[in-house]
Write an enzyme that holds these catalytic residues in place. Structure first.
Site, PDB file in Angstrom:
ATOM      1  N   ASP A 184       0.955  -1.226   0.182  1.00 15.65           N
ATOM      2  CA  ASP A 184       0.055   0.029  -0.022  1.00 15.65           C
ATOM      3  C   ASP A 184       0.796   1.263  -0.138  1.00 15.65           C
ATOM      4  O   ASP A 184       0.689   2.328  -0.947  1.00 15.65           O
ATOM      5  CB  ASP A 184      -0.971   0.140   1.088  1.00 15.65           C
ATOM      6  CG  ASP A 184      -0.032  -0.013   2.562  1.00 15.65           C
ATOM      7  OD1 ASP A 184       0.367  -1.084   2.704  1.00 15.65           O
ATOM      8  OD2 ASP A 184      -0.300   0.857   3.301  1.00 15.65           O
ATOM      9  N   ASP A 205       1.319  -9.157   4.341  1.00 15.19           N
ATOM     10  CA  ASP A 205      -0.013  -8.633   5.219  1.00 15.19           C
ATOM     11  C   ASP A 205      -1.481  -8.978   4.599  1.00 15.19           C
ATOM     12  O   ASP A 205      -2.287  -9.127   5.563  1.00 15.19           O
ATOM     13  CB  ASP A 205       0.449  -7.505   5.878  1.00 15.19           C
ATOM     14  CG  ASP A 205       1.572  -7.353   6.787  1.00 15.19           C
ATOM     15  OD1 ASP A 205       2.122  -8.574   6.954  1.00 15.19           O
ATOM     16  OD2 ASP A 205       2.210  -6.094   7.041  1.00 15.19           O
ATOM     17  N   GLU A 247       3.428  -9.854  14.788  1.00  9.57           N
ATOM     18  CA  GLU A 247       4.374  -8.992  15.380  1.00  9.57           C
ATOM     19  C   GLU A 247       3.577  -7.815  15.672  1.00  9.57           C
ATOM     20  O   GLU A 247       4.223  -7.128  16.458  1.00  9.57           O
ATOM     21  CB  GLU A 247       5.210  -8.478  14.228  1.00  9.57           C
ATOM     22  CG  GLU A 247       5.104  -7.920  12.941  1.00  9.57           C
ATOM     23  CD  GLU A 247       6.169  -7.582  12.149  1.00  9.57           C
ATOM     24  OE1 GLU A 247       7.312  -7.964  12.442  1.00  9.57           O
ATOM     25  OE2 GLU A 247       5.835  -7.104  11.023  1.00  9.57           O
ATOM     26  N   TYR A 249      11.835 -13.013   7.911  1.00 10.34           N
ATOM     27  CA  TYR A 249      12.861 -12.865   6.832  1.00 10.34           C
ATOM     28  C   TYR A 249      12.686 -14.165   6.087  1.00 10.34           C
ATOM     29  O   TYR A 249      12.965 -14.165   4.807  1.00 10.34           O
ATOM     30  CB  TYR A 249      13.963 -12.432   7.215  1.00 10.34           C
ATOM     31  CG  TYR A 249      13.925 -10.929   8.065  1.00 10.34           C
ATOM     32  CD1 TYR A 249      13.741  -9.921   6.840  1.00 10.34           C
ATOM     33  CD2 TYR A 249      14.470 -10.645   9.141  1.00 10.34           C
ATOM     34  CE1 TYR A 249      13.902  -8.737   7.591  1.00 10.34           C
ATOM     35  CE2 TYR A 249      14.393  -9.520   9.688  1.00 10.34           C
ATOM     36  CZ  TYR A 249      13.857  -8.353   8.930  1.00 10.34           C
ATOM     37  OH  TYR A 249      13.743  -7.155   9.141  1.00 10.34           O
ATOM     38  N   ARG A 294       9.369 -13.789   3.917  1.00  8.28           N
ATOM     39  CA  ARG A 294       8.881 -13.018   2.954  1.00  8.28           C
ATOM     40  C   ARG A 294      10.009 -13.274   1.737  1.00  8.28           C
ATOM     41  O   ARG A 294       9.824 -12.540   0.608  1.00  8.28           O
ATOM     42  CB  ARG A 294       9.269 -11.725   3.410  1.00  8.28           C
ATOM     43  CG  ARG A 294      10.726 -11.013   3.932  1.00  8.28           C
ATOM     44  CD  ARG A 294      10.522  -9.500   4.474  1.00  8.28           C
ATOM     45  NE  ARG A 294      11.613  -8.906   4.386  1.00  8.28           N
ATOM     46  CZ  ARG A 294      11.931  -7.801   4.660  1.00  8.28           C
ATOM     47  NH1 ARG A 294      10.915  -7.025   5.006  1.00  8.28           N
ATOM     48  NH2 ARG A 294      13.148  -7.115   4.404  1.00  8.28           N
TER      49      ARG A 294
END
EC number: 2.7.1.90
Length: 404
Positions: free
Chosen positions: A121, A151, A266, A323, A326
């Protein structure tokens, strides 16, 4: 028809960037081989610096190579063109310069007529700011974005590129982490999963992980127990968390099963952590987008500390899969969506149609070119979905209640 195209990837990594770059190069080469393509290195930072590389014939011929890798071959950065102070501080523009104008002039100097932004975004709202500036100042350029975020929190996009793969990778990571549950008696394991404002990734990773549990053969007679390998609690930013009541419930599990495994986003508990830091007069670290830097306030460790003494844990282990998740290469589900998205993005660009290509929740989840004005971040995960409610209650946790 476009004569020159610019590509950039920005924001945090997701398991789609390398594949999306490959897809765009592949479909331009198939549909408009005369179109020249350049890639800006390290996202908007590279655009501001005029740092780009050409997509050569060799790259076009071997673009499929990129599908096998995670990360981004052209690099990312977190730069917001409307945050003038931060751009000046980082030496990306000089004092008194407008980053939007600098970026626009660089695109004009490079002869770019189409810019593809692959990001979340922040990346695409920054692209929207740039597109609006270009239009207001009579620059002829089309911006076509591709939605990337693990997300899965972009309005009005049903499924962001890379989110499925990231959840699967987090579940795979958890398999080895949870195997540590009896490395010591009364062990508490906290698996921290990325998700600043949205609990999608933690929820989906938990679902994938528990589906894997269902597929295994267990042998409790020798200590191989599903109960010990299970997830005993999941906490998301959207959920109200009663720490005292949860501690009582989890203490019973620790006493009975011998260990406790917790999955958290998180962003879970961050308001409480920030409030305690500010009350103590501590500075809360934030990035260029004014986001709290979660890696520095360490929510997983905070939860581990809150529960360790209450559960009489002899050992507490906090592991972060972010990490690992992703930076993975795209999985099969994502590859199919990335392929469709890249094809539509190329078609839109060649037609001069600007926007973000995504599954539009306001149009029956159809893949569409969505107007930048409709793009927004921080879409929450819906904790009232039946599958999530069923999963949480099956774990023995109370039905989820919305955070205040």
């Amino acid at each position: 028809m476009a004569k020159k195209v610019g590509l950039l990837t920005a924001g945090g990594f997701a398991p789609c960037l390398s594949s999306a770059v490959a897809g765009l190069i592949k479909y331009y080469t198939e549909k408009s081989p005369e179109t020249e393509i350049i890639a800006y290195l390290y996202g908007y930072e590279g655009l501001l610096k005029g740092n780009s590389i050409p997509v050569t014939d060799v790259v076009r011929e071997k673009a499929d190579t990129l599908y096998g890798f995670g990360g981004s071959p052209i690099g990312n950065s977190r730069v917001k063109l409307t945050n003038v102070k931060d751009c000046v501080k980082r030496g990306l523009v000089a004092e008194g310069e407008n980053p939007l104008e600098v970026a626009a002039k660089q695109l004009v100097e490079d002869g770019v007529q189409v810019l593809h932004t692959i990001g979340g975004d922040d990346t695409n709202t920054t692209a929207a700011d740039l597109a609006a500036y270009l239009k207001d100042n009579n620059f002829d350029l089309t911006v076509v974005g591709l939605p990337k975020t693990i997300d899965n929190d972009i309005f009005p996009i049903k499924q962001s590129l890379g989110a499925w793969t990231a959840a699967q990778q987090a579940a795979d990571y958890a398999k080895n982490v949870i195997a540590e549950h009896n490395a010591a008696p009364r062990e508490l394991i906290v698996h921290e999963i990325m998700g600043r404002n949205c609990g999608y990734l933690a929820a989906e990773a938990t679902r994938y992980y528990r589906e894997w549990l269902d597929q295994q053969t267990w042998l409790p007679e020798i200590g191989l127990s599903r109960e010990a390998w299970d997830v005993h609690a999941i906490y998301l930013p959207e959920m109200h968390i009663d720490l005292d009541e949860e501690a009582k419930r989890l203490k019973k599990i620790m006493d009975t099963v011998g260990n406790v495994n917790i999955f958290i986003s998180e962003g879970a508990g961050v308001p409480e952590i920030v409030a305690s830091m500010e009350a103590a007069g501590e500075e809360v670290p934030r990035d260029a987008f004014d986001h709290v830097q979660l890696d520095k306030i360490n929510p997983g460790a905070w939860f581990g500390k809150q529960f360790a003494s209450k559960l009489d844990a002899a050992k507490t282990m906090v592991q972060k899969s972010g990490y690992f998740s992703r930076s993975a290469a795209s999985g099969e589900e994502d590859l199919e969506l990335i392929d469709r998205t890249c094809k539509m993005a190329v078609d839109a660009a060649l037609e001069g149609k600007a926007g973000v290509v995504g599954l539009d929740e306001d149009a029956n989840d159809e893949l569409s070119v969505i107007d930048f004005k409709r793009i927004a971040g921080h879409k929450p995960f819906d904790i009232t979905q039946q599958w999530f409610v069923d999963m949480v209650t099956d774990m023995g946790q109370p039905a989820p209640e919305a955070a205040e």
